[in-house]
Each structure stands twice: as C-alpha cells, then as structure tokens.
Scaffold this motif. Structure first.
Motif, PDB file in Angstrom:
ATOM      1  N   ALA A  73      -4.024  39.025  21.410  1.00  0.00           N
ATOM      2  CA  ALA A  73      -2.978  38.060  21.044  1.00  0.00           C
ATOM      3  C   ALA A  73      -3.584  36.702  20.689  1.00  0.00           C
ATOM      4  CB  ALA A  73      -1.972  37.903  22.184  1.00  0.00           C
ATOM      5  N   TYR A  94      -8.554  32.083  28.272  1.00  0.00           N
ATOM      6  CA  TYR A  94      -7.434  32.981  28.566  1.00  0.00           C
ATOM      7  C   TYR A  94      -7.645  34.354  27.915  1.00  0.00           C
ATOM      8  CZ  TYR A  94      -2.646  34.574  29.262  1.00  0.00           C
ATOM      9  OH  TYR A  94      -1.548  35.296  29.635  1.00  0.00           O
ATOM     10  N   GLU A 154      -4.539  40.105  25.962  1.00  0.00           N
ATOM     11  CA  GLU A 154      -4.545  38.657  25.712  1.00  0.00           C
ATOM     12  C   GLU A 154      -5.635  38.288  24.705  1.00  0.00           C
ATOM     13  OE1 GLU A 154      -2.082  37.105  26.404  1.00  0.00           O
ATOM     14  OE2 GLU A 154      -1.213  38.413  27.935  1.00  0.00           O
ATOM     15  N   HIS A 165       1.434  40.107  20.585  1.00  0.00           N
ATOM     16  CA  HIS A 165       1.778  41.224  21.482  1.00  0.00           C
ATOM     17  C   HIS A 165       2.766  42.166  20.789  1.00  0.00           C
ATOM     18  CE1 HIS A 165      -0.418  39.576  24.814  1.00  0.00           C
ATOM     19  NE2 HIS A 165       0.295  38.473  24.839  1.00  0.00           N
ATOM     20  N   HIS A 169       0.939  33.445  19.259  1.00  0.00           N
ATOM     21  CA  HIS A 169       0.346  34.272  20.313  1.00  0.00           C
ATOM     22  C   HIS A 169       1.302  35.405  20.722  1.00  0.00           C
ATOM     23  CE1 HIS A 169      -1.916  35.072  24.122  1.00  0.00           C
ATOM     24  NE2 HIS A 169      -0.705  35.468  24.507  1.00  0.00           N
ATOM     25  N   GLU A 170       2.539  35.066  21.051  1.00  0.00           N
ATOM     26  CA  GLU A 170       3.463  36.105  21.539  1.00  0.00           C
ATOM     27  C   GLU A 170       3.746  37.142  20.462  1.00  0.00           C
ATOM     28  OE1 GLU A 170       3.836  36.314  24.586  1.00  0.00           O
ATOM     29  OE2 GLU A 170       3.266  34.274  25.172  1.00  0.00           O
TER      30      GLU A 170
HETATM   31 ZN   LIG Z   1      -0.112  36.798  25.925  1.00  0.00          ZN
END
Ligand SMILES: [Zn+2]
Ligand SMILES: [Zn+2]
Ligand SMILES: [Zn+2]
Length: 357
Positions: free
Chosen positions: A252, A242, A249, A191, A187-188
C-alpha cells in the motif's frame, strides 16, 4: 495534475475551478473525459469541447463544494467521486461540514488519478467488488475511536485527518515524515486494488516474491511494529518505516508512492518544466518533463524524471521554509516495488518462468 483551459476564452483554469477568472464563465470538471466543461447559457447544462452535455453533481452547493459534473445521460445524481460515499459525517455539526469538504476535495484528486490510470472505480452500491467510503468521526469513548483503514472494498477515513492541527499531532505521535489527506486516499486505495488486481490472480506469487508473504499474521505484525519499531535497516528495503511492518502495508505504501510520482510528474509535464542545473551534473539532475506520465508505459522513463524532480522540489520547499515536500529516498529494492506496481496497473507483469505451465 493537468492544467485546463476555459472553453470560452482559452484562459488557463484549474482542476478545482468553478468559474473562469478571466471571462466569468461557470465551469465544472467532466470526469469521464477528465476535462473542464463550460456552462454557456442558462440551461443548467455544461458543454464539453466535443459537444457532450453535463449537469452539476448534487453536491455542487456552497457547503459541499463539488465541482464535478455528471453526463446528461447518466441517471445518477452524484458525480463519479461523490457516488462512492457510503457514510458521510453528521452535518448538523458545522465543524464536520468543513472537515468533510476538505476530504472530498482530496478524494477527487485520488479519483482523478484512478480514472487516468484506467483503474476500476465502480461504487460498491452497484457492484459488490466496488469501492465505498465511510467518513466517520470519533465518538466520546476510547472504544469509539475511528481507525482509518480498508476492509472488503470500504475505505474508512477518520474525519479528524482533515484537521491540520490534529493531523500534525498524529504525524508527530507516529514519527512519520509525511502525512496528508491525499496520502491516506492513495495508501488505502492500495489495499483495495491489491484485492482487485493481485489477490486472486497469477500476480500473487510475483507479488510475494517482492513484498513478502502476506499470510503472516497481520494483527501480530502491527502490534510488533508499534511495540518494537521497524528493523534498523528498514531504509535499505522499504519506502517508509511503516511499510516494514507487513507485506500488505509495504504494497500500500509503494502503491501510494506510485500515485505521488505519476501525479506530480503530470503537474511538471503540464507546466512544461525543464530543469538544467548549473552545476555541471546535468545528466543526473536534469529533468525534461516532455511525457504524459499517466500514458507512459516505460517505468524507467518515469523514474529518470522523478528522482531529479524530487530533489528540485525539496530544495524549493526548503527555500520557502517548509520541510521537504517529498521526504523519502528510494533504494533499489523500493524501485523494484514501484516498477511492479506500475506493471500491475499497466498489465505488464511477466510471470516467472516456473509459474508458466
Ligand atoms: Zn495500510
Ligand atoms: Zn474564460
Ligand atoms: Zn460530486
């Protein structure tokens, strides 16, 4: 993930192997070629199948446990994964050693995928557009809580995420169906790669058309998400609740699902998995993982394998008394987003006609 073979006896070995279980040969993973190399003699150097020579990463110690190798000609003492670290936990605390070791093991799986997909993965210490990791522990005060996240090429991970009890507590508190260390890395990194591959490029407008305008106030969007929850129809448009809070988001989350899909399909491919359900619905539920998903440029071929594979994977998990391994459904807007991520990674995005001057 691939399966590997011992270069001495040919036995099957794994990504994390440090020794062949059959012949005892010491092994290491050579990231530049994504293959296992063998230590044949006492020279301290490993050799790959093509005769290339490798030495151990300096984090190859019982405490740190890195099994990756560094090419002999590469002057860096750290492997391609360890060299991305900027801050590591205070190892005077023995609990930190254990947590950090678990984080590094999952990080190597993320870096493997980035290498297989041909994504840029240069350390920030060498290139200001590169990537770095800070592994931090909470301090005693509330204001010293470490937030897992990304900013300007630095991915910060709270090392408590490597504690399964703490992670499960956070998963329940956040009402998430899935929370893993590897999921955080995936996920990170989304970004980071959005900054690298989308932000200043012609892909920005097509990205906005799918994910929404990322210039919305991010702080206010997050606050609204935590106060009011996701929109009731989020499941029809987003892969997770989310993802609904802000276009960044959403991107990501979609990015991390693309990694889930490709790496799990590679494992199925490595094991030669074929599924032919005995229900008559073979067309919909069958899988013939006969393609290397990291090399596959046709997204629909991947998707046609992924959907039935997740059904089987979830059924197998339930048979073992576990929750679903992949607790997600993919409505068509989500599939369009995954396709876009695939096209960005493979350089296939077609700009809309209006944008082609
Ligand atoms: Zn995030
Ligand atoms: Zn062997
Ligand atoms: Zn290493």
């Amino acid at each position: 993930m691939k399966l590997f073979s011992c270069g001495v006896c040919g036995s099957t070995v794994h990504f994390e192997s440090i020794r062949c279980e059959n012949c005892g040969t010491a092994l290491g993973f050579a990231p530049d070629i994504c293959d296992i190399a063998v230590f044949r003699a006492d020279s301290g150097l490993a050799e790959d199948r093509l005769g290339g020579r490798w030495r151990r990463c300096v984090h190859n110690t019982p405490d740190e446990g890195c099994n990756w190798l560094v090419a002999e000609a590469d002057g860096d003492p750290w492997c391609q994964s360890c060299r991305l670290n900027r801050v590591i936990p205070n190892l005077a605390d023995p609990r930190h050693r254990d947590l950090w070791k678990r984080l590094e093991g999952e990080k190597r799986r993320f870096v493997y995928s980035a290498l297989r997909l041909g994504l840029p993965i240069t350390p920030k210490s060498r290139d200001r557009d590169g990537l770095a990791f800070d592994f931090l522990a909470d301090g005693p005060g509330f204001s010293e809580r470490v937030l897992t996240g990304h900013a300007d090429g630095v991915i910060t991970i709270n090392i408590a995420e490597a504690d399964p009890v703490e992670r499960e507590r956070m998963r329940q508190e956040m009402d998430e169906p899935y929370r893993t260390i590897l999921g955080h890395f995936r996920h990170e990194s989304g970004h980071y790669y959005w900054d690298r591959l989308v932000r200043d490029t012609a892909l920005l407008e097509p990205c906005r058309a799918l994910f929404g305008d990322e210039r919305w106030d991010y702080g206010a969007a997050l606050q609204a998400h935590y106060e009011n929850g996701p929109p009731p129809d989020w499941g029809a448009r987003f892969v997770s609740a989310y993802a609904a809070c802000h276009p960044w988001e959403d991107w990501a989350e979609s990015w991390s699902h693309y990694f889930h899909m490709v790496d799990t399909l590679e494992t199925a491919f490595a094991y030669g998995m074929r599924l032919t359900p005995r229900t008559g619905l073979t067309g919909v539920l069958s899988v013939d993982a006969g393609i290397d998903p990291y090399e596959t440029t046709d997204f629909d071929t991947l998707l046609a394998q992924w959907l039935p594979l997740t059904l089987a994977l979830n059924s197998l998990s339930r048979s073992m008394g576990h929750a679903h391994a992949y607790p997600f459904t993919l409505p068509s807007p989500v599939i369009d987003k995954l396709r876009f991520v695939h096209q960005v990674i493979h350089g296939q995005v077609v700009r809309p006609a209006a944008a082609v001057a």
